[in-house]
Enzyme design. Structure first.
Site, PDB file in Angstrom:
ATOM      1  N   GLY A 252       1.098  -1.362  -0.037  1.00  0.00           N
ATOM      2  CA  GLY A 252       0.198   0.051  -0.402  1.00  0.00           C
ATOM      3  C   GLY A 252       1.307   1.374  -0.263  1.00  0.00           C
TER       4      GLY A 252
ATOM      5  CG  ASN B 157      -4.121   0.757   9.066  1.00  0.00           C
ATOM      6  OD1 ASN B 157      -5.495   0.205  10.512  1.00  0.00           O
ATOM      7  ND2 ASN B 157      -3.148   0.648   9.106  1.00  0.00           N
ATOM      8  CE  LYS B 158      -1.715   5.262   9.815  1.00  0.00           C
ATOM      9  NZ  LYS B 158      -0.713   6.142   9.300  1.00  0.00           N
TER      10      LYS B 158
ATOM     11  CB  SER C   3      31.988  -4.814 -31.471  1.00  0.00           C
ATOM     12  OG  SER C   3      33.776  -4.421 -31.950  1.00  0.00           O
TER      13      SER C   3
END
Length: 636
Positions: free
Chosen positions: A31, A165-166, A541
Site C-alpha cells: 500500500g 486502517n487507522k 564493438s
C-alpha cells in the site's frame, strides 16, 4: 526416565506432528507509505504470542526511545530492521516474518510503498498466495495504492484483503469505510481484481485484527486473522494439469534412478502416463517416493521423487506433464518484464533466462510498450530502466516447456540474469508463444558450409577487429584483406560506416542501438562464413557481451578476435573525422572512450599494439596467426 518426562516428550511429539500438518499461507502487505503495514504485521506477531520477553522489552525500549506516543508499543519496529527504515519511519527492503496459530502457518512479506522500490515489492509478491492492501482511512485510495494493486494483479494474486486502517482516527466512521470500499472496488474491477474482502481496522489499537471490535458494531465480516486462517489456497493449482519441473536426477546406486522435484500443478498418480518436455518422450509412473514413505498420489506443493517404467533421457530443467494435457514448447514469446537493474535493458544483448530449474540464453526485443503504473497508460519505449515494467518479445537459444503465467505461476515465470556478473536483472511473466516460433523452421541445406569451403579452397573464418575510433582497425583490416586476396583467398570486409549506410541506417549511437548494430553484423558474418568466406569485421564493438555473442554464433576455431590496442590519447591525436573534438565539446553524446565505456578484450587471439607496430607489420602478424590455425592451408 520419569513419567513426567515421558509425558513432556509425548506432548512435544504431538505438538510437532500437529504443527507439521498445518497448511502454509504466504501473503504480503502493501500500500501507500505510512499506511501501517509494518504496524499490522507487528500486531499479528504480538497477538500470536510469538515474541519472547527480551524482544518485548527491547520493543518497549525502542518505542520509548523513538518517540511512540503515550508509552504505547510501536509494532512497526519489529519489522523495520534497517537503520534507514527506523530513521525515516518507512519500509525500504522486503521483510519476511514467520508466525503460526493453532490453525495455520504463515509467511508474511512486508513490502515497501515507495515507487523506487517497485522491484522489492515484486520480489515479495512473487511467492505470495494473497495480498493485504492497506489504505489510511484519512487519505483514501492514493497513487501508491493503485500502483501496488496493479502489481498484485500483474503477479497473478487474485485474493485481496483491503484493510482500511487507522479507522480510530476518523471515529470508526461507517460512512468513511463504505465510501472507501466502493471507491477501491470500482478501481480494482478495472484491473481484474474481484475477490476482495474489506475489513475496517486499526492496526495500532488492534481493532478487527484478531478479534471483532466493539468500536465497529456495524461490521459483520471476518477479522483479518479469521480470514487468513480459513482462506482456501491450494484448490487452483491442484485442479490444474500436472506439472513437475525436474530439479535433480536421483541416482544413489545402480539399481535406482529417480527424478526429484516439486509438483507445481495438478496431481501425480501411480500408473499415470507422463510426457517429458521439451523432448516429447513418454513413460509411465511406477513409484512416488518421499522421505516419509511411498505414495499412491502426490499433489501440488509436495516434493517427491518418481520412478518411471522406461529408461528415457531426462535432465534437470525438463518438465514432467500429463501426457493428456502437456505444456507448450517454444523458443519465442511475448512477455511482461519488470526491470530490476541500475543498467538499462539493452534490446539484442544476450542475457540468461531461468525458468524453473532450466537456464537458457535469451535476448529481448525493443519493448512494444512500457506501463505507467500510476495511470496504467501504455507508453512508447526503446528500452526499460530500473523499476520499469514493459511488454516485449523474447528470443531464446533453445526451446523450453512453459504455460502462460495466468495458468501456472511456476511454469510461466522467469528471471533474467546478467551473463558476466550473474546478478538478477529482471523478472517476467510469459504471455504466449509467438506463432513464428511454431511456424518457422530451419531448412535443410544440401550445399553446406563444407561444400562452399571446398569450392573456395580454404577454411571459413570471422576475423573480428575491435578497438577505439582512430585505432587503425579499418586500415589494418584492408591490408589483411589484400594479403589474403593475392594467394586466392575469398574475403569480404564489413566496415562500420559502410554497414550504417544500408543495413543499419535506422540505428543511432545509444547503447541499445550499438548492441543491435553488432547483433545484426554478427548474424551477417555468420551467413557469410556459411558461404565459405573469410569475413573481416571492423567495428569499434565496445562491449564484451556483444563480441562474445558474435563468437558464440560460429563453431569453435572459426572466430579470431583482433584487439587493435591504441591508447585513447593516440587515437584522439589521429582523430581522422574530427569526432573526438565534437565529443569533447558535448556535441556527440554516448561517444566511446569519452562518455561511453570501451571494454577491452580479455583474451583476444591477436593483440596489435599500434604504438609499436606499423599497419603493414600488424597485418602480417594477423595473417601469420591465420596460417598457424589452418585457415589458409589450402591456398598456401
Amino acid at each position: 526416565m520419569s513419567p513426567l518426562a515421558d509425558a513432556s516428550i509425548a506432548d512435544l511429539d504431538q505438538h510437532l506432528q500437529s504443527h507439521a500438518k498445518k497448511t502454509l499461507l504466504r501473503f504480503l502487505t502493501c500500500g501507500s507509505v505510512d499506511d501501517g503495514k509494518s504496524t499490522l504485521i507487528g500486531r499479528l506477531l504480538y497477538e500470536s504470542k510469538l515474541l519472547y520477553d527480551d524482544q518485548l522489552a527491547a520493543l518497549a525500549a525502542d518505542s520509548k526511545r523513538l518517540g511512540a506516543a503515550d508509552g504505547e508499543l510501536d509494532f512497526a519496529l519489529l519489522l523495520d530492521g534497517l537503520a534507514a527504515e527506523r530513521e525515516q519511519g518507512i519500509t525500504i527492503d522486503v521483510a519476511y516474518r514467520f508466525f503460526a496459530t493453532d490453525k495455520r502457518k504463515f509467511i508474511v512479506a512486508d513490502t515497501p510503498g515507495h515507487e523506487q522500490y517497485t522491484r522489492n515489492m515484486v520480489t515479495g509478491a512473487s511467492t505470495a498466495d494473497m495480498a493485504v492492501i492497506l489504505i489510511d482511512a484519512r487519505k483514501g485510495v492514493l497513487t501508491q495504492t493503485r500502483r501496488h494493486s496493479y502489481l498484485v494483479a500483474l503477479i497473478g494474486i487474485r485474493r485481496v484483503v483491503l484493510a482500511i486502517n487507522k479507522l480510530d482516527l476518523v471515529d470508526y466512521s461507517q460512512a468513511v469505510f463504505e465510501r472507501l470500499e466502493a471507491e477501491y472496488r470500482a478501481f480494482a474491477g478495472s484491473i481484474g481484481l474481484t475477490d476482495i474482502v474489506c475489513i475496517p481496522m486499526s492496526a495500532k489499537k488492534g481493532d478487527n485484527v484478531t478479534s471483532p471490535s466493539a468500536n465497529t458494531p456495524w461490521y459483520r465480516g471476518p477479522t483479518l486473522m479469521g480470514y487468513l486462517e480459513t482462506i482456501d489456497i491450494d484448490r487452483d493449482v491442484e485442479d490444474g494439469p500436472l506439472r513437475m519441473p525436474v530439479q535433480w536426477v536421483n541416482r544413489p546406486n545402480l539399481d535406482f534412478r529417480g527424478f526429484s522435484g516439486r509438483v507445481v500443478g495438478g496431481a501425480m498418480r501411480l500408473g499415470e502416463r507422463l510426457r517429458v518436455l521439451p523432448s516429447g518422450k513418454e513413460s509411465v509412473v511406477t513409484g512416488i517416493v518421499t522421505q516419509d514413505g511411498n505414495l499412491d498420489r502426490a499433489v501440488a506443493g509436495q516434493s517427491i521423487t518418481i520412478t518411471l517404467r522406461d529408461e528415457i533421457d531426462i535432465s534437470r530443467g525438463d518438465l514432467l506433464c500429463s501426457a493428456d494435457a502437456p505444456a507448450s514448447v517454444a523458443d519465442q514469446f511475448e512477455a511482461t518484464v519488470v526491470w530490476m537493474s541500475e543498467e538499462e535493458m539493452l534490446p539484442g544483448r544476450p542475457y540468461l533466462l531461468k525458468i524453473g530449474a532450466k537456464t537458457v540464453g535469451a535476448t529481448a526485443a525493443q519493448p512494444k510498450y512500457k506501463v505507467n503504473v500510476n495511470s496504467l497508460e501504455h507508453l512508447a519505449a526503446k528500452t526499460l530502466h530500473l523499476n520499469e515494467i514493459g511488454v516485449c518479445n523474447l528470443n531464446l537459444d533453445q526451446a523450453i516447456a512453459f504455460d502462460p503465467y495466468q495458468q501456472n505461476r511456476d511454469t510461466g515465470a522467469f528471471i533474467l540474469i546478467d551473463r558476466l556478473s550473474n546478478e538478477t536483472i529482471g523478472a517476467g511473466l510469459l504471455h504466449f508463444a509467438l506463432r513464428r516460433s511454431q511456424n518457422i523452421h530451419w531448412q535443410a541445406i544440401e550445399v553446406n558450409k563444407q561444400a562452399h569451403a571446398l569450392l573456395m579452397g580454404h577454411n571459413p573464418c570471422v576475423v573480428w577487429f575491435t578497438g577505439l575510433l582512430g585505432a587503425g582497425k579499418s586500415t589494418i583490416a584492408t591490408l589483411v584483406e589484400k594479403k589474403l586476396h593475392v594467394p586466392g583467398g575469398h574475403t569480404y570486409l564489413l566496415a562500420g560506416d559502410n554497414v550504417r549506410h544500408g543495413l543499419n541506417k535506422d540505428l543511432g549511437f545509444t547503447e541499445a542501438d550499438r548492441v543491435e548494430n553488432i547483433r545484426r553484423v554478427a548474424e551477417v558474418a555468420r551467413l557469410m562464413i556459411d558461404a565459405g568466406l573469410i569475413v573481416l569485421v571492423s567495428f569499434i564493438s565496445p562491449f564484451r557481451e556483444e563480441r562474445n555473442m558474435a563468437r558464440s554464433l560460429v563453431p569453435q576455431g572459426e572466430f579470431c578476435e583482433v584487439f587493435v590496442d591504441t591508447p585513447i590519447g593516440v587515437a584522439e591525436q589521429r582523430d581522422p573525422k574530427g569526432l573526438y573534438k565534437k565529443a569533447r565539446r558535448g556535441e556527440l553524446p554516448n561517444f566511446t572512450g569519452i562518455d561511453s565505456p570501451y571494454e577491452p578484450p580479455e583474451h583476444p587471439e591477436v593483440r596489435v599494439d599500434t604504438t609499436a607496430l606499423a599497419p603493414e607489420d600488424a597485418a602480417e602478424k594477423i595473417v601469420a596467426h591465420l596460417r598457424t590455425t589452418g585457415v589458409l592451408d589450402a591456398i598456401e
